[in-house]
Design a protein around this motif. Structure first.
Motif, short mmCIF file in Angstrom:
data_model
loop_
_atom_site.label_atom_id
_atom_site.label_comp_id
_atom_site.label_asym_id
_atom_site.label_seq_id
_atom_site.Cartn_x
_atom_site.Cartn_y
_atom_site.Cartn_z
N MET A 58 6.02 -40.28 19.64
CA MET A 58 4.72 -40.45 18.97
C MET A 58 4.89 -40.66 17.46
O MET A 58 4.20 -41.49 16.86
CB MET A 58 3.82 -39.26 19.25
CG MET A 58 3.19 -39.27 20.64
SD MET A 58 2.12 -40.70 20.91
CE MET A 58 0.80 -40.36 19.76
N ALA A 67 7.26 -43.47 26.84
CA ALA A 67 7.25 -42.09 27.30
C ALA A 67 6.70 -41.25 26.14
O ALA A 67 7.44 -40.65 25.37
CB ALA A 67 8.66 -41.64 27.69
N LEU A 68 5.37 -41.21 26.03
CA LEU A 68 4.74 -40.66 24.83
C LEU A 68 4.97 -39.16 24.67
O LEU A 68 4.82 -38.62 23.57
CB LEU A 68 3.24 -40.95 24.86
CG LEU A 68 2.87 -42.44 24.75
CD1 LEU A 68 1.36 -42.63 24.86
CD2 LEU A 68 3.39 -43.03 23.44
N THR A 69 5.33 -38.48 25.76
CA THR A 69 5.60 -37.04 25.65
C THR A 69 7.05 -36.74 25.28
O THR A 69 7.39 -35.59 25.04
CB THR A 69 5.26 -36.34 26.97
OG1 THR A 69 6.04 -36.91 28.03
CG2 THR A 69 3.77 -36.50 27.30
N ALA A 70 7.90 -37.75 25.25
CA ALA A 70 9.30 -37.53 24.88
C ALA A 70 9.39 -37.20 23.40
O ALA A 70 8.63 -37.72 22.58
CB ALA A 70 10.13 -38.77 25.21
N PRO A 71 10.32 -36.33 23.01
CA PRO A 71 10.45 -35.94 21.60
C PRO A 71 10.63 -37.13 20.67
O PRO A 71 11.48 -38.00 20.92
CB PRO A 71 11.70 -35.04 21.60
CG PRO A 71 11.82 -34.55 23.01
CD PRO A 71 11.30 -35.65 23.87
N ASN A 114 11.91 -44.05 24.89
CA ASN A 114 12.11 -42.77 25.57
C ASN A 114 13.16 -41.97 24.81
O ASN A 114 13.72 -42.42 23.81
CB ASN A 114 12.55 -43.02 27.01
CG ASN A 114 12.15 -41.90 27.96
OD1 ASN A 114 12.03 -40.74 27.56
ND2 ASN A 114 11.92 -42.24 29.21
#
Length: 416
Positions: free
Chosen positions: A88, A81-85, A317
């Motif tokens: 990245m 879930a690359l957009t999860a805080p 995630n």
């Protein structure tokens, strides 16, 4: 709340219970702080596998090379879930940790820690008069196509498996498996790995023995730690500050958040796994079978005392993100295609393994609070390493310093 002379262990999972029991049995007054005693953590919902063959960190160029074909979007068990805080930044640190020099250092450290982990479990359970909870029948790894057999055999023949050995599974042994819808083309049998036969029984035993030895269990919701005059204080969710002589953080995937005021930016991620579980007996799945790894499907199936469990997925995630029902759907599809007896009242579970970018745990004494210790981040090896971690932690707390054997697992490796 104040408890002079007491070690407060934050977390009642497998690592926390083993550490607390070991400390208490060595005459150190210990209490466990745990919000609830429900067995919902990964500690009790894994494959029950004592994976002493896993001496190579998953932070490696080899793992990176195979990642694209293991992605969930193409039917695999790996998902980001690359957009999860924080995901990245964790991936970036993972890439750095996978570089050859870092990898070699990590492998040497992990191999030393894993070595003897099965013996530590056997010794602990013998001392608790529960040796039958440990089974040393190894595990089997299975393939469903001739090409998988060729590739898999070649891969494992070049893989360091530590003290664990393996041989090709004879056709006669493959024939002892319950009838499957998909024919198996080959497999290997590992010797030296083990299994915990009953996870709820293990959880109950560790708690009972801890209390019988004089330990204290406090149903407390710990929100954070605070640094006061060079010492760590425990802050409860209601705002109360609690002082203990020593504090040991064993809170799994929540450990980074708890430590943030003293050790900010610990790069701990929630590496989430999923399972399906169903009640069973010998008529549906023989109890004598070891854990079975269906490598083509990245799934491990384990028979426990009276349940059958299918585990899979590596999903990066946020810790509090909702479960992804597609993961259970894929698990059900695999079970249906194989003809595994997962029907009727099947339970679903999802939980977060605590994983650091180099796939090494964090075990040590804080260099910022003189009464603070930690043992978390065991990724897939929490159950495997719990008993040995407890031995090392008890020595560390007694001597009030980090032993040389644990230097590689210090949080200082993440300081910028």
């Amino acid at each position: 709340m104040s408890a002079d002379g007491t070690v407060a262990v934050i977390g009642g999972g497998i690592v926390g219970r083993c550490c607390a029991l070991m400390l208490q049995k060595q005459g150190i007054a210990t209490c466990i702080l745990e919000r609830e005693d429900a067995l919902t953590a990964p500690s009790w919902n894994n494959a029950g596998h004592i994976a002493v063959e896993q001496v190579t960190p998953l932070a490696s160029l080899a793992a990176m090379a195979t990642a694209p074909k293991r992605l969930f979007m193409v039917g695999g068990a790996l998902d980001f879930a690359l957009t999860a805080p924080g995901v990245m930044s964790w991936v970036w640190r993972y890439l750095q940790a996978s570089m050859p020099s870092r990898f070699r250092h990590g492998k040497q450290a992990l191999k030393t820690l894993v070595n003897g982990a099965e013996t530590a479990w056997q010794q602990l359970l013998q001392q608790l008069d529960a040796a039958d909870l440990y089974r040393d029948q190894g595990h089997w790894l299975l393939w469903e196509s001739d090409s998988s057999v060729r590739k898999g055999m070649a891969n494992w023949q070049h893989t360091d498996t530590g003290s664990v050995s393996f041989v090709e599974l004879p056709k006669a042994l493959l024939a002892t498996l319950p009838a499957l819808k998909v024919p198996l083309c080959g497999g290997i049998s590992f010797t030296g790995s083990g299994q915990i036969h009953d996870m709820p029984a293990l959880a109950a035993l560790l708690k009972q023995q801890f209390l019988a030895a004089g330990g204290e269990w406090l149903n407390a919701d710990v929100a954070s730690l605070a640094l006061q005059s060079g010492r760590a204080e425990v802050v409860l969710a209601n705002g109360e500050h609690c002082q203990f002589d020593q504090v040991l953080v064993c809170a799994g995937a929540a450990s980074g958040k708890l430590l943030n005021a003293i050790h900010p930016h610990v790069p701990l991620i929630a590496e989430r796994g999923y399972h399906l579980e169903v009640k069973c007996d010998d008529s549906t799945w023989p109890e004598h079978l070891p854990p079975l790894v269906f490598e083509d499907r990245s799934m491990i199936v384990t028979r426990f005392a009276n349940t059958l469990r299918a585990c899979s997925f590596v999903e990066f995630n946020a810790l509090d993100a909702k479960a992804d029902p597609r993961k259970w759907q894929q698990l059900r599809r695999h079970c249906d295609e194989l003809g595994l007896p997962f029907s009727g009242n099947v339970s679903e579970w999802m939980g977060a393994r605590p994983t650091l970018p180099d796939y090494l745990p964090a075990i040590g004494k804080s260099d910022r609070a003189n009464n603070l210790y930690y043992a978390f981040g065991h990724q897939h090896l929490g159950l495997t390493l719990a008993a040995k971690t407890a031995m090392l932690v008890a020595e560390m707390v007694q001597n009030q310093r980090t032993p040389s054997a644990l230097q590689a697992f210090s949080l200082t490796r993440f300081q910028r």
